[in-house]
Design a protein around this motif. Structure first.
Motif, mmCIF file in Angstrom:
data_model
loop_
_atom_site.group_PDB
_atom_site.id
_atom_site.type_symbol
_atom_site.label_atom_id
_atom_site.label_comp_id
_atom_site.label_asym_id
_atom_site.label_seq_id
_atom_site.Cartn_x
_atom_site.Cartn_y
_atom_site.Cartn_z
ATOM 1 N N UNK A 136 0.857 -1.199 0.000
ATOM 2 C CA UNK A 136 0.000 0.000 0.000
ATOM 3 C C UNK A 136 0.880 1.231 0.000
ATOM 4 N N UNK A 137 0.479 2.239 -0.768
ATOM 5 C CA UNK A 137 1.234 3.484 -0.820
ATOM 6 C C UNK A 137 0.270 4.656 -0.922
ATOM 7 N N UNK A 138 0.562 5.709 -0.172
ATOM 8 C CA UNK A 138 -0.209 6.946 -0.263
ATOM 9 C C UNK A 138 0.366 7.891 -1.301
ATOM 10 N N UNK A 139 1.484 7.510 -1.899
ATOM 11 C CA UNK A 139 2.153 8.349 -2.889
ATOM 12 C C UNK A 139 2.001 7.741 -4.277
ATOM 13 N N UNK A 140 1.686 8.595 -5.248
ATOM 14 C CA UNK A 140 1.606 8.128 -6.635
ATOM 15 C C UNK A 140 2.986 7.664 -7.117
ATOM 16 N N UNK A 141 2.982 6.878 -8.170
ATOM 17 C CA UNK A 141 4.257 6.484 -8.757
ATOM 18 C C UNK A 141 4.213 5.088 -9.334
ATOM 19 N N UNK A 142 5.339 4.713 -9.927
ATOM 20 C CA UNK A 142 5.529 3.364 -10.453
ATOM 21 C C UNK A 142 6.612 2.691 -9.618
ATOM 22 N N UNK A 143 6.265 1.578 -8.997
ATOM 23 C CA UNK A 143 7.161 0.931 -8.048
ATOM 24 C C UNK A 143 7.505 -0.479 -8.541
ATOM 25 N N UNK A 144 8.811 -0.769 -8.672
ATOM 26 C CA UNK A 144 9.209 -2.111 -9.101
ATOM 27 C C UNK A 144 9.061 -3.115 -7.965
ATOM 28 N N UNK A 261 3.846 16.563 -0.005
ATOM 29 C CA UNK A 261 3.313 15.227 0.237
ATOM 30 C C UNK A 261 1.883 15.076 -0.265
ATOM 31 N N UNK A 262 1.194 14.053 0.218
ATOM 32 C CA UNK A 262 -0.176 13.789 -0.240
ATOM 33 C C UNK A 262 -1.152 14.911 0.077
ATOM 34 N N UNK A 263 -0.833 15.767 1.060
ATOM 35 C CA UNK A 263 -1.750 16.838 1.449
ATOM 36 C C UNK A 263 -1.468 18.146 0.725
#
Length: 440
Positions: A136-144, A261-263
């Protein structure tokens, strides 16, 4: 196996000794030295036994003949920020002998959580094991995700050898998409929003717009009068519906946003653009994404993009990795819109200056309808806490200028709801004041 391979394998086995194995080896060597100094044959036997046990475990692992295959499956591959995704791992024993103790570890970025580790006691020949974990991540992105590492250990825990698989996957964390209400937007007719079934009317032979014959055309569509006039085979054009067009303009300028950040206001703007873009696609618009840097993501039916689902996926994938730009204006976006800016324009804007407001006002003339989410970024940075009914004079002036130019302006503050703001854009509703009373 050559002598060099044997030496290399022995070094690999020694590097794989665990703390317990190294302790046994050290104790065995120490006991052997003491036995030699003091002449104790019994102690020498104990020392040799202690030293031989981890070495034998290392040799046993090096000579292991079983083969394993690993696989990974993500559900879903594209998850919204704050939403959990599940990773399923499968390990197959493709050899004819059972495995020993196996330790699985999958490599994941730290933002997704700690590295998952699993212990598999024994896998029978041609058998398999399946395990899963959540990320789970609250930050957008592409994670390997990956590669998967397999640690093989002996029954006594003296030695561990690590083997890595080459396959890896990518988890795309996209911005949150909120469901928006269906509203009638000002100027929507120019983009054929609810009239996307309009067709090219053909009242008779005099109104027919022919074209040259192409291989594969139905001969029943040959237009003989035009054929005789032009001296080549001509056919009637197929009636084609005029599809609605829309552009979602996202302001990514770093100087136009506040917070982190997310906010931050930028993350709110990205989520707003995603929600509006997906909503317009679902309503039948050929919607494209455009940023102030000139980046353009085509909508359905354009640029080789097929279905609405594929276009929505491309839009969300682009928004998953979009970052702040160092630009100061919308010049590059204007160039793109000049080449094809007809239809509806929805802009998600950060802080503006008077020059940018004026240019946006001129840009409105090229569109069929225009809606602007104007972010009061000071509320995201905690620099301004306004009481109900009070507004910043500069912000009021900018909103008035955009409205006079024909924009439908929706003022957004930290904590405001995108669906509630979108509802205020309904042209059939009473015009909303600048301070949107978004209490829901």
């Amino acid at each position: 196996m050559t002598q060099a391979d044997k030496v290399s394998g022995l070094r690999t086995g020694l590097r794989g000794l665990t703390t317990r194995g190294r302790s046994f080896l050290a104790a065995g060597v120490t006991a052997s030295l003491c036995a030699y100094v003091f002449g104790q044959d019994a102690l020498l036997q104990v020392g040799v036994l202690l030293a031989a046990l981890p070495l034998a475990a290392a040799v046993l692992l090096l000579r292991t003949r079983y083969r394993v295959a690993g696989g990974r499956r993500l559900t879903p591959h594209r998850a919204a920020a704050g939403q959990e995704a599940r990773v399923h791992l499968r390990l197959d024993n493709v050899s004819r002998v059972p495995t020993g103790l196996l330790l699985l570890e999958d490599k994941v970025p730290y933002v997704l959580g700690p590295r998952p580790r699993f212990v598999l006691d024994r896998v029978e020949p041609r058998g398999f094991r399946e395990v899963s974990y959540r990320v789970r991540s609250d930050l957008r992105g592409r994670y390997p995700l990956g590669p998967l590492q397999l640690r093989v250990a002996d029954p006594f825990g003296m030695c561990e050898l690590t083997r890595s698989f080459s396959a890896s996957d990518v988890l795309t964390v996209v911005p949150q998409v909120q469901s928006l209400p269906t509203v009638r937007l000002a100027g929507e007719w120019a983009g054929h929003g609810e009239s996307n079934t309009r067709t090219l009317a053909l009242a008779g032979d005099d109104d027919v717009i022919p074209r040259e014959y192409r291989h594969g055309d139905d001969l029943r569509r040959v237009h003989w009068k035009s054929t005789a006039r032009y001296g080549e085979l001509m056919v009637r054009r197929e009636e084609q519906p005029l599809q609605a067009r829309a552009t979602v303009l996202l302001d990514t300028r770093e100087i136009g946003h506040r917070g982190s950040g997310p906010a931050s206001s930028f993350e709110w703007a990205v989520s707003c653009a995603a929600s509006v873009g997906v909503h317009l696609m679902e309503r039948g618009y050929r919607t494209r994404l455009l940023t102030d840097t000139g980046l353009s993501v085509p909508g359905p039916g354009a640029g080789g993009v097929g279905t609405v689902a594929e276009a929505a996926g491309l839009l969300l994938d682009a928004l998953a990795v979009v970052e702040n730009s160092d630009g100061g204006g919308f010049g590059r976006a204007e160039e793109v819109l000049r080449l094809g800016g007809e239809g509806l324009l929805v802009a998600v804007l950060g802080s503006l200056d008077d020059e940018q407001v004026a240019r946006l006002g001129r840009l409105r003339r090229r569109t069929g309808g225009a809606v602007a989410f104007l972010l009061d970024t000071g509320t995201w940075a905690g620099l301004r806490h306004l009481l109900p009914g009070t507004e910043d004079d500069e912000a009021v002036r900018q909103v008035r200028a955009l409205r006079e130019a024909g924009w439908t302006v929706l003022s957004a503050k930290a904590g405001d709801s995108v669906p509630a703001l979108w509802r205020l854009a309904d042209r059939s509703a009473k015009a909303a004041p600048y301070r949107n009373e978004v209490g829901e």
